[in-house]
Design a protein around this motif. Sequence first.
Motif, PDB file in Angstrom:
ATOM      1  N   ASN A 492       5.732 -46.915  21.701  1.00  0.00           N
ATOM      2  CA  ASN A 492       6.173 -45.878  22.643  1.00  0.00           C
ATOM      3  C   ASN A 492       5.695 -44.474  22.278  1.00  0.00           C
ATOM      4  O   ASN A 492       5.606 -43.609  23.154  1.00  0.00           O
ATOM      5  CB  ASN A 492       7.701 -45.873  22.742  1.00  0.00           C
ATOM      6  N   VAL A 493       5.389 -44.234  21.018  1.00  0.00           N
ATOM      7  CA  VAL A 493       5.063 -42.866  20.607  1.00  0.00           C
ATOM      8  C   VAL A 493       3.677 -42.769  19.983  1.00  0.00           C
ATOM      9  O   VAL A 493       2.738 -42.203  20.571  1.00  0.00           O
ATOM     10  CB  VAL A 493       6.124 -42.319  19.617  1.00  0.00           C
ATOM     11  N   GLN A 494       3.505 -43.329  18.787  1.00  0.00           N
ATOM     12  CA  GLN A 494       2.255 -43.138  18.057  1.00  0.00           C
ATOM     13  C   GLN A 494       1.048 -43.724  18.785  1.00  0.00           C
ATOM     14  O   GLN A 494      -0.029 -43.115  18.830  1.00  0.00           O
ATOM     15  CB  GLN A 494       2.372 -43.758  16.654  1.00  0.00           C
ATOM     16  N   HIS A 501      -5.362 -48.718  21.525  1.00  0.00           N
ATOM     17  CA  HIS A 501      -5.294 -49.862  22.431  1.00  0.00           C
ATOM     18  C   HIS A 501      -4.677 -51.041  21.664  1.00  0.00           C
ATOM     19  O   HIS A 501      -5.288 -51.562  20.729  1.00  0.00           O
ATOM     20  CB  HIS A 501      -6.682 -50.211  22.963  1.00  0.00           C
ATOM     21  N   LEU A 502      -3.489 -51.432  22.095  1.00  0.00           N
ATOM     22  CA  LEU A 502      -2.689 -52.370  21.312  1.00  0.00           C
ATOM     23  C   LEU A 502      -2.589 -53.733  21.977  1.00  0.00           C
ATOM     24  O   LEU A 502      -2.400 -53.836  23.193  1.00  0.00           O
ATOM     25  CB  LEU A 502      -1.286 -51.780  21.116  1.00  0.00           C
ATOM     26  N   THR A 503      -2.737 -54.769  21.156  1.00  0.00           N
ATOM     27  CA  THR A 503      -2.511 -56.143  21.608  1.00  0.00           C
ATOM     28  C   THR A 503      -1.407 -56.759  20.761  1.00  0.00           C
ATOM     29  O   THR A 503      -1.466 -56.745  19.526  1.00  0.00           O
ATOM     30  CB  THR A 503      -3.783 -56.993  21.463  1.00  0.00           C
ATOM     31  N   LEU A 504      -0.364 -57.283  21.418  1.00  0.00           N
ATOM     32  CA  LEU A 504       0.706 -58.006  20.730  1.00  0.00           C
ATOM     33  C   LEU A 504       0.486 -59.494  20.954  1.00  0.00           C
ATOM     34  O   LEU A 504       0.483 -59.962  22.097  1.00  0.00           O
ATOM     35  CB  LEU A 504       2.078 -57.593  21.259  1.00  0.00           C
ATOM     36  N   LYS A 505       0.324 -60.216  19.870  1.00  0.00           N
ATOM     37  CA  LYS A 505      -0.054 -61.631  19.985  1.00  0.00           C
ATOM     38  C   LYS A 505       1.041 -62.514  19.369  1.00  0.00           C
ATOM     39  O   LYS A 505       1.444 -62.316  18.220  1.00  0.00           O
ATOM     40  CB  LYS A 505      -1.383 -61.864  19.259  1.00  0.00           C
ATOM     41  N   GLY A 506       1.518 -63.460  20.161  1.00  0.00           N
ATOM     42  CA  GLY A 506       2.462 -64.448  19.640  1.00  0.00           C
ATOM     43  C   GLY A 506       3.881 -63.964  19.494  1.00  0.00           C
ATOM     44  O   GLY A 506       4.704 -64.635  18.845  1.00  0.00           O
ATOM     45  N   ASP A 519       2.154 -50.014  29.287  1.00  0.00           N
ATOM     46  CA  ASP A 519       0.994 -49.591  30.080  1.00  0.00           C
ATOM     47  C   ASP A 519      -0.318 -49.747  29.313  1.00  0.00           C
ATOM     48  O   ASP A 519      -1.362 -50.063  29.884  1.00  0.00           O
ATOM     49  CB  ASP A 519       1.154 -48.121  30.506  1.00  0.00           C
ATOM     50  N   HIS A 520      -0.252 -49.545  28.010  1.00  0.00           N
ATOM     51  CA  HIS A 520      -1.485 -49.607  27.211  1.00  0.00           C
ATOM     52  C   HIS A 520      -1.435 -50.780  26.217  1.00  0.00           C
ATOM     53  O   HIS A 520      -2.125 -50.788  25.212  1.00  0.00           O
ATOM     54  CB  HIS A 520      -1.667 -48.298  26.431  1.00  0.00           C
TER      55      HIS A 520
END
Length: 530
Positions: A492-494, A501-506, A519-520
Amino acid sequence: MSNHSLFSNVRGDLASGLVVFLVALPLCLGIALASGVPLFSGIISGVVGGIVVGFLSNSALSVSGPAAGLTAIVFAAISVLGSFEVFFAAVIVAGFIQIILGFLKAGSFSNYFPTSVIEGMLAAIGIIIILKQIPHAFGHDIDNEGDFFFIEKSGHTTFDTLFETINYIHSGAMIIALMSLVILIFWEKSPFLKRIKVIPGALVVVILSVILNELFIQTESKFAIVTQNHLVNLPSLNEISTSFVLPNFSKLFTWDFILISFTIAIVASIETLLCIEATDKLDPYKRFTDTNRELKAQGVGNIISGLLGGLPMTSVVVRSSANINSGGKTKLATIFHGLLLISFALTIPFILNKIPLATLAAILIMVGYKLAKPSVFIHLWKSGFSQFIPFLVTVIAVVGIDLLKGVGIGLFVSVLFILYQNLKIAYSFKKETFHDGDVMTIKLAQEVSFLNKAAIKNTLRFIPENSKLTIDATHTNYIDFDVVELIKDFINVQAIDKNIHLTLKGFKDHYNLDNVNFDHVIIEKNNLDN
């Protein structure tokens, strides 16, 4: 073969039981003397520990008896309670408490003692035995057999007594001790003597030392050992009969009585669990002892010992290691040593009282060396600092303080290393450089606790601007709430501020990523998730 029936190794077990008897005899007497109780109370505890606990326990090699670690507690308890009779009643109640602990499965705590700490405890006991027996080997018998404390009752330290020994050398004791050590070493190393292993080297040196000292006495040699403080000192039958008392429960419901009963039960149980774990470690057949059954057996033993006017008991490493080193394989050795204690103490005390303490010191020095030989230190050194440091701290603390406090300190250091290792393995970080920017991956471990929060926070803090980051939880079963909150704050901040560009996997649904700005963020679900 790892399973042995009671009579599968009769000759070897009887020989081993004889060696354990020779080791246990002076320790039973010395611990009774240090505890401030009649000498025969130590013998009673050794007998019950050998016969009763030996029969009820499912440990094939553990030997129980009066423990040096309880001497200070016993001495203080008798002073507080006011009489031997009331103290023996407290021992009985402590036995019932141990039985309850067994049914509550408190013995399972032994599974959490780290190997490095157990190894350190064994090595420390070996060093203590050697340090304590050297003065006896030279004829300086001021310290009671069985006193394993660094600060002795006299106020001196173990090293003070060692240095004092130079001024009190008894030539006859020194000759007997050196002769005994040479024979014991030769007895183990000689290929010829290995064929007659049924005759223990300890028995040979005891017989020879008695004969040699009798020769010194008959020839009026200056080497003769004649004063009883240099010899085994069993009480006579008359002394035994006058010192025998029955337990008195008149203070059963007083606070002091209850506190002392629980103290004896808890301390004896902890020492037993430590010694059982150590004995299983030394067992060449790597058998496992049911520690809950052991607590019940110890409880029954303490009830009977208290009823007969005996000291409280625990499983004891010194006797158990002597049993293992002498070729014991089944409970028969333990039971036989108990039978020898009672039968010889009652029938031939005048013969046993001719045994020089110097020759028993030589036997114990050999036991101590086998527990603390250099190869043990080398093995732990090669195992890495995470094993060697807790091991070394345990050795120093047990030798310099006492067994329980020393093991406690060793456990604390071991836990610190476990926490440090846990911090290191909570995740892995990989950085790859491509033409369109850096791509970084944080791969979380199977378990991520709050202890890992600081390390993960520090890693996220230094993720550069405009980079691509994947946080991979594919193989993670548990993420602590604090760590999940940390990841949410980062998203949400950093991540927004640095255009990451962040990917959350699993990430599983129950990790509760509500109130997150996606959003990103790219979410990749684990295919195995429901």
